[in-house]
Structure formats: C-alpha cells, structure tokens
Design a protein around this motif. Structure first.
Motif, PDB file in Angstrom:
ATOM      1  N   ALA A   1       1.126  -0.991  -0.090  1.00  0.00           N
ATOM      2  CA  ALA A   1       0.270  -0.102  -0.089  1.00  0.00           C
ATOM      3  C   ALA A   1       1.158   1.051   0.022  1.00  0.00           C
ATOM      4  CB  ALA A   1      -0.766  -0.043   1.230  1.00  0.00           C
ATOM      5  N   PRO A   2       0.993   2.255  -0.305  1.00  0.00           N
ATOM      6  CA  PRO A   2       1.056   3.625  -0.868  1.00  0.00           C
ATOM      7  C   PRO A   2       1.431   4.299   0.563  1.00  0.00           C
ATOM      8  CG  PRO A   2      -1.153   4.133  -1.303  1.00  0.00           C
ATOM      9  CD  PRO A   2      -0.689   2.497  -0.703  1.00  0.00           C
ATOM     10  N   GLY A   3       1.173   4.026   1.762  1.00  0.00           N
ATOM     11  CA  GLY A   3       0.604   4.364   2.771  1.00  0.00           C
ATOM     12  C   GLY A   3       1.855   4.684   3.244  1.00  0.00           C
ATOM     13  N   LEU A   4       3.105   4.139   3.966  1.00  0.00           N
ATOM     14  CA  LEU A   4       3.638   4.844   3.800  1.00  0.00           C
ATOM     15  C   LEU A   4       4.879   5.724   3.283  1.00  0.00           C
ATOM     16  CD1 LEU A   4       5.652   1.853   5.390  1.00  0.00           C
ATOM     17  CD2 LEU A   4       4.679   3.589   7.275  1.00  0.00           C
ATOM     18  N   VAL A   5       4.904   5.367   1.404  1.00  0.00           N
ATOM     19  CA  VAL A   5       5.422   6.373   1.097  1.00  0.00           C
ATOM     20  C   VAL A   5       4.740   8.462   1.246  1.00  0.00           C
ATOM     21  CG1 VAL A   5       5.582   6.542  -1.573  1.00  0.00           C
ATOM     22  CG2 VAL A   5       6.779   4.199  -0.246  1.00  0.00           C
ATOM     23  N   LEU A   6       3.427   7.686   1.230  1.00  0.00           N
ATOM     24  CA  LEU A   6       2.951   9.326   1.217  1.00  0.00           C
ATOM     25  C   LEU A   6       2.917  10.049   2.022  1.00  0.00           C
ATOM     26  CD1 LEU A   6      -0.412   7.861  -0.298  1.00  0.00           C
ATOM     27  CD2 LEU A   6       0.903   9.151  -2.105  1.00  0.00           C
ATOM     28  N   ALA A   7       3.451   9.220   3.489  1.00  0.00           N
ATOM     29  CA  ALA A   7       3.765   9.872   4.531  1.00  0.00           C
ATOM     30  C   ALA A   7       4.832  10.533   4.626  1.00  0.00           C
ATOM     31  CB  ALA A   7       3.343   8.847   6.133  1.00  0.00           C
ATOM     32  N   ALA A   8       5.579   9.547   4.263  1.00  0.00           N
ATOM     33  CA  ALA A   8       7.471  10.333   4.024  1.00  0.00           C
ATOM     34  C   ALA A   8       7.140  11.008   3.356  1.00  0.00           C
ATOM     35  CB  ALA A   8       8.168   8.960   3.566  1.00  0.00           C
ATOM     36  N   CYS A   9       6.613  11.352   1.820  1.00  0.00           N
ATOM     37  CA  CYS A   9       6.999  12.851   1.347  1.00  0.00           C
ATOM     38  C   CYS A   9       6.396  13.226   2.050  1.00  0.00           C
ATOM     39  CB  CYS A   9       6.556  11.818  -0.107  1.00  0.00           C
ATOM     40  SG  CYS A   9       7.369  10.935  -0.823  1.00  0.00           S
ATOM     41  N   ALA A  10       4.877  14.127   2.077  1.00  0.00           N
ATOM     42  CA  ALA A  10       4.490  15.067   3.577  1.00  0.00           C
ATOM     43  C   ALA A  10       5.346  14.971   4.075  1.00  0.00           C
ATOM     44  CB  ALA A  10       3.623  14.503   3.515  1.00  0.00           C
ATOM     45  N   ARG A  11       6.307  13.931   4.854  1.00  0.00           N
ATOM     46  CA  ARG A  11       7.104  15.032   6.203  1.00  0.00           C
ATOM     47  C   ARG A  11       7.695  15.210   5.690  1.00  0.00           C
ATOM     48  NH1 ARG A  11       6.448  15.678  11.472  1.00  0.00           N
ATOM     49  NH2 ARG A  11       8.281  14.938  12.052  1.00  0.00           N
ATOM     50  N   LEU A  12       8.763  15.754   4.065  1.00  0.00           N
ATOM     51  CA  LEU A  12       9.642  15.893   3.541  1.00  0.00           C
ATOM     52  C   LEU A  12       8.868  17.085   2.942  1.00  0.00           C
ATOM     53  CD1 LEU A  12      11.233  11.892   3.004  1.00  0.00           C
ATOM     54  CD2 LEU A  12      12.668  13.956   4.671  1.00  0.00           C
ATOM     55  N   SER A  13       8.140  17.181   3.091  1.00  0.00           N
ATOM     56  CA  SER A  13       7.315  18.347   1.878  1.00  0.00           C
ATOM     57  C   SER A  13       7.971  18.000   0.305  1.00  0.00           C
ATOM     58  CB  SER A  13       8.063  19.627   1.864  1.00  0.00           C
ATOM     59  OG  SER A  13       7.677  19.782   3.658  1.00  0.00           O
ATOM     60  N   VAL A  14       8.260  17.255   0.156  1.00  0.00           N
ATOM     61  CA  VAL A  14       8.306  16.533  -1.144  1.00  0.00           C
ATOM     62  C   VAL A  14       7.266  15.767  -2.415  1.00  0.00           C
ATOM     63  CG1 VAL A  14       9.377  14.807  -2.877  1.00  0.00           C
ATOM     64  CG2 VAL A  14      10.726  15.663  -0.754  1.00  0.00           C
ATOM     65  N   ASP A  15       6.530  16.188  -3.696  1.00  0.00           N
ATOM     66  CA  ASP A  15       5.678  15.437  -3.897  1.00  0.00           C
ATOM     67  C   ASP A  15       6.178  14.694  -4.499  1.00  0.00           C
ATOM     68  OD1 ASP A  15       4.233  15.111  -6.612  1.00  0.00           O
ATOM     69  OD2 ASP A  15       4.260  16.205  -7.322  1.00  0.00           O
ATOM     70  N   PRO A  16       5.625  12.848  -4.219  1.00  0.00           N
ATOM     71  CA  PRO A  16       6.188  11.594  -4.503  1.00  0.00           C
ATOM     72  C   PRO A  16       5.988  11.847  -5.742  1.00  0.00           C
ATOM     73  CG  PRO A  16       3.502  11.725  -3.718  1.00  0.00           C
ATOM     74  CD  PRO A  16       3.702  12.953  -3.638  1.00  0.00           C
TER      75      PRO A  16
END
Length: 176
Positions: A100-115
């Motif tokens: 599922a994409p949740g960890l990747v999306l959360a990491a990107c949000a935390r890093l302020s990076v577009d996936p």
C-alpha cells in the motif's frame, strides 16, 4: 526526471535482514549502504526510511524495540529526514503496510516532497509496488530473498544500493 528525495526500505536494503529484529546489536549495514547515503546527502537530497514491521502486530517486537533498532541504523548510517514504519500484520487491511502507498505518502508529506519527485529503493516487490501506488519511482536491489518475478517486474534493478542511488541522482545541470 527530478529527484528530491530517496526513501529506503530498512531490512535487506539499508541493513542486513534479521527477521523481526528487536536487538540493536544485530544491526549491520548492507554493503555500499554508507557510500550510497553519502552520495545522496552530498547531492542535498532528502532521505527517509519506509519499513514494514509486522513483528509488532505478531507480538514478536515492541514499538520501543523497533525504535531502538532504527536509532542504531541512524548511529551507523547517519540521520534520516523521516522514519515511517508500519506496525500492522499482513491481514490487518491498513493503508500503510507496503505494498500500500501509505508509508511512501507519509514520508513524502513529512519531507515536503511531491511523490513524483521521490524514489523508493528496496529489495522486494512490495517496495516497488508501494512506490508505484504512491506515484513515486522505484529501484529494486535484489537479495537472495527477492523473487525472480519481482525482479522481472521492476522498472529499474541495480546490483547494490550504491548502484541504485547512482541511477537516480541528479546529473550535472539538472534543476534542483
């Protein structure tokens, strides 16, 4: 393509896979992991770790043990911009557990990076699938645990973590 962040799987990618490891003393970096992180950091890219830790749901690990192992990884390999890990089991139906994409999306949000500007480097198909589901790119670094079908399905495959990083580092003249 622009790369602003590199997200790494933990077990089997950054450090040797010790199943359900809750002992920081057993943490051993994978070959070339230090060099790979050095190059990523030299390029000013953000870093994160995305890791399934189902041992918590299975009662084999505590969250404190996961955090202690993560701290040891940072001690050996340097600080990461974010740690995202899923404590759920394979049948829990959560949105964070890879693939599922949740960890990747959360990491990107935390890093302020577009996936779309992130790359996930991992050792199994679930890492590649999570990246794709989140709209990120992926590089597979196979280990003996990686299935042939996962290697065949991966968009990019590299023999080591350092080689994987070099596939996605910005080239001279690329926009930051």
């Amino acid at each position: 393509m622009r790369t602003a962040a590199v997200l790494f799987d933990r077990d089997g990618t950054l450090v040797r896979d010790v199943p359900y490891n809750g002992d920081p003393d057993l943490v051993e970096p994978m070959p070339t992991a230090r060099e790979a992180l050095h190059e990523v950091r030299l390029h000013g890219l953000r870093t994160g770790v995305v890791s399934n830790q189902s041992g918590v749901a299975r009662g084999l690990l505590t969250p404190a043990q996961v955090e202690a192992v993560n701290a040891r990884v940072e001690h050996l390999l340097g600080r990461f911009g974010t740690w995202q890990w899923c404590p759920h089991g394979p049948d829990d139906g959560c949105r964070c557990r890879k693939p599922a994409p949740g960890l990747v999306l959360a990491a990107c949000a935390r890093l302020s990076v577009d996936p779309a500007d992130a790359v996930v480097i991992g050792d199994i198909g679930a890492d590649v699938e999570a990246a794709a589901a989140a709209g990120a790119r992926a590089v597979l670094v196979p280990t003996p645990r990686t299935l042939r079908a996962e290697i065949d399905a991966a968009p990019l495959v590299a023999p080591t973590v350092l080689d994987a990083v070099r596939l996605v580092l910005p080239l001279e003249g690329d926009p930051p």
